[in-house]
Design an enzyme around this catalytic site. Structure first.
Site: not given
Ligand code: NAD
Length: 501
Positions: A197, A271, A305, A403
């Site tokens: 997804k 992650e 991140c 963050e």
């Molecule tokens: P997000 O958590 O809002 O969304 C990430 C994904 O999770 C999306 O596909 C979203 O639809 C899904 N999601 C949201 N709620 C969910 C739930 N309840 N159950 C299952 N899936 C769900 O994050 P974002 O805003 O897309 O990305 C930014 C975040 O990602 C930041 O916190 C960043 O630090 C983190 N990030 C981490 C890494 C890493 O390698 N550690 C890399 C890139 C981004």
């Protein structure tokens, strides 16, 4: 600390950002068993270009039924795929790398249109994506398990490495194609099948990948269901036929996935967020450290991140370092992707995220912190914010602990090495950090004391496929890239053979 009159940045625009992208758009159904299919609901999600605020496509808002159909296809496909040899899987991964490389212009254009990221950032994403598939194609052929042996009298033990099964993958919006590659490559290499997804905000490059792979890789090993986290992501986390869920995203999403997955005792690979401290010691090469923060703090508009967003600098050099940093940041070129190759920083991904970062800046100003440069929204169309440096930040200030995920770098000072390490480790996150010093003793001692999954010395945000990426504490668990990712997506089985039976 010296304050500088905030400079004004301008947004470079071409006026034709979405031109040409329409012809590249992928089909917008779900990709299941090798074909695009319509969703079971009629609901659509608009996909927006954050530099122009135009809607560039609408994709299916998937349902639990769509996930179930994709999982059924993945279960079926995994039986055959899981029985292939590493060489056969390696050939498929190399083919995927070649297909992406051949179509790199389309991927770069779609990624830039969907995220607003400058073309050099999109180019880097695609180059790294290709390298990830090539690395995993080679790495999966090197895997061996522990040698067998006789550990009980009259019995021989064999240790097998097996695929985990069907893996649910949930990706974020900041590097849509690259974050998908970091999951898809090792998961397929280890013999699993996938239901992926993408972020509801940035599904286009993942759907493009599916379009280009259709009919060229075995049907059903990679399925894509678009939609929201609370529906599609939730169903992936609870589906009984999914063995493992891998998510890159925020801490809140990671917690939601882990809680749901616990009910079926499903493995989880997370992650999550980060707030990388940058420790600048008194003997550091200050211009180099400032240039390092310019690159690693504002790459992808700070929506990274591992972004170098929280400087802790020794008080004796804080003023000089800040002068270098402000000068460096003042040279950043902000604009939309098609405004020219000199553009280095694009917009925030969405209106709500823009508002969140703006709110954090307003709170910092209200708290009396010094805006050394930037600090304002940029007028006109698009979700642009000025590259910002905030100084005089006291220990524990919200802007330096949460963050922000935007083009905002804070500067705090410290007076001793112990204090620098303690303050860095006070973060709830543990993804990455950097240390800037020429003292060989510090460059060995300090990284060992830091509670972060990656620590750079005199560098920041340099990645390679051979080395693991992943966090401690609130940044999650599990490793992307490297042989460690292949371990994470495998399971170990012991077979013991009785000689006398
Ligand atoms: P997000 O958590 O809002 O969304 C990430 C994904 O999770 C999306 O596909 C979203 O639809 C899904 N999601 C949201 N709620 C969910 C739930 N309840 N159950 C299952 N899936 C769900 O994050 P974002 O805003 O897309 O990305 C930014 C975040 O990602 C930041 O916190 C960043 O630090 C983190 N990030 C981490 C890494 C890493 O390698 N550690 C890399 C890139 C981004």
């Amino acid at each position: 600390m010296t304050t500088t009159q905030p400079e004004t940045f301008t947004v470079h625009r071409s006026g034709s950002d979405s031109t040409g992208v329409a012809a590249l758009l992928p089909p917008t159904g779900h990709f299941i068993a090798g074909s695009f299919v319509p969703g079971s609901s009629r609901e659509l999600i608009d996909v927006v270009n954050p530099a122009t605020e135009e809607i560039i496509a609408s994709v299916q808002a998937g349902s639990a039924a769509d996930v179930d159909a994709a999982v059924a296809a993945a279960v079926q496909a995994q039986k055959t795929w899981g029985a292939t040899t590493p060489k056969e899987r390696s050939d498929v991964l190399n083919l995927i790398a070649n297909i992406i490389e051949t179509n790199r212009d389309a991927f770069e254009a779609l990624e830039s249109a969907n995220t607003g990221k400058p073309r050099p950032v999109a180019e880097d994403d695609v180059t790294s994506t290709v390298d990830t598939f090539r690395f995993m194609a080679g790495a999966c052929r090197t895997l061996t398990s522990m040698a067998g042996g006789d550990y009980a009298t009259g019995h021989t033990s064999v240790i097998l490495r097996e695929p985990a099964g069907v893996v649910g993958v949930i990706t974020p919006w900041n590097y849509p194609l690259l974050m998908a590659a970091w999951k898809v490559a090792p998961i397929l290499a280890a013999g699993n099948s996938i239901v992926l997804k993408p972020s509801e905000q940035t599904p286009l490059s993942t759907l493009k990948l599916a379009e280009l792979l259709a009919g060229r890789i075995p049907d059903g090993i990679l399925n894509v269901v678009t939609g929201q986290g609370r529906t599609v992501g939730q169903r992936l986390s609870e589906h009984p036929d999914i063995s493992l869920v891998a998510l890159t995203g925020s801490v809140a999403s990671g917690q939601a996935v882990a809680e749901t997955a616990a009910r079926s005792v499903k493995r989880v690979h997370l992650e999550l967020g980060g707030k990388a401290p940058v420790l600048v010691f008194a003997d550091a090469d200050l211009p180099a450290a400032a240039a390092g923060v310019r690159n690693a703090g504002y790459w992808n508009a700070g929506q990274d991140c591992g972004a170098a967003c929280r400087v802790l600098v020794h008080e004796s050099v804080a003023e000089e370092f800040t002068r270098h940093l402000v000068r460096e940041v003042g040279t950043l070129v902000v604009g939309s992707p098609d405004a020219g190759d000199e553009v280095e920083m694009g917009p925030m991904i969405s209106r709500p995220h823009f508002e969140r970062v703006k709110q954090s800046l307003e709170e910092a100003k209200a708290a009396g912190l010094t805006i050394a440069i930037g600090g304002s929204v940029m007028q006109g169309t698009g979700y642009f914010l000025e590259p910002t440096v905030i100084t005089d930040v006291p220990a524990g200030a919200p802007i330096a602990t949460h963050e922000i995920f935007g083009p905002v770098v804070t500067v705090e000072t410290f007076s001793s090495t112990d204090e620098a390490v303690r303050r860095a480790n006070e973060s709830p996150y543990g993804l990455s950090a950097s240390v800037w010093t020429h003292d060989s003793s510090l460059s060995l001692r300090v990284p060992k004391q830091l509670d972060f999954g990656t620590v750079w010395v005199n560098a920041h945000l340099v990645l390679a496929c051979e080395v693991p990426w992943g966090g401690f504490k609130g940044s999650g668990y599990g490793r992307d890239l490297s042989l460690y990712a292949l371990d994470d997506y495998s399971r170990t089985k012991h077979v013991m053979i009785n000689h006398s039976a």
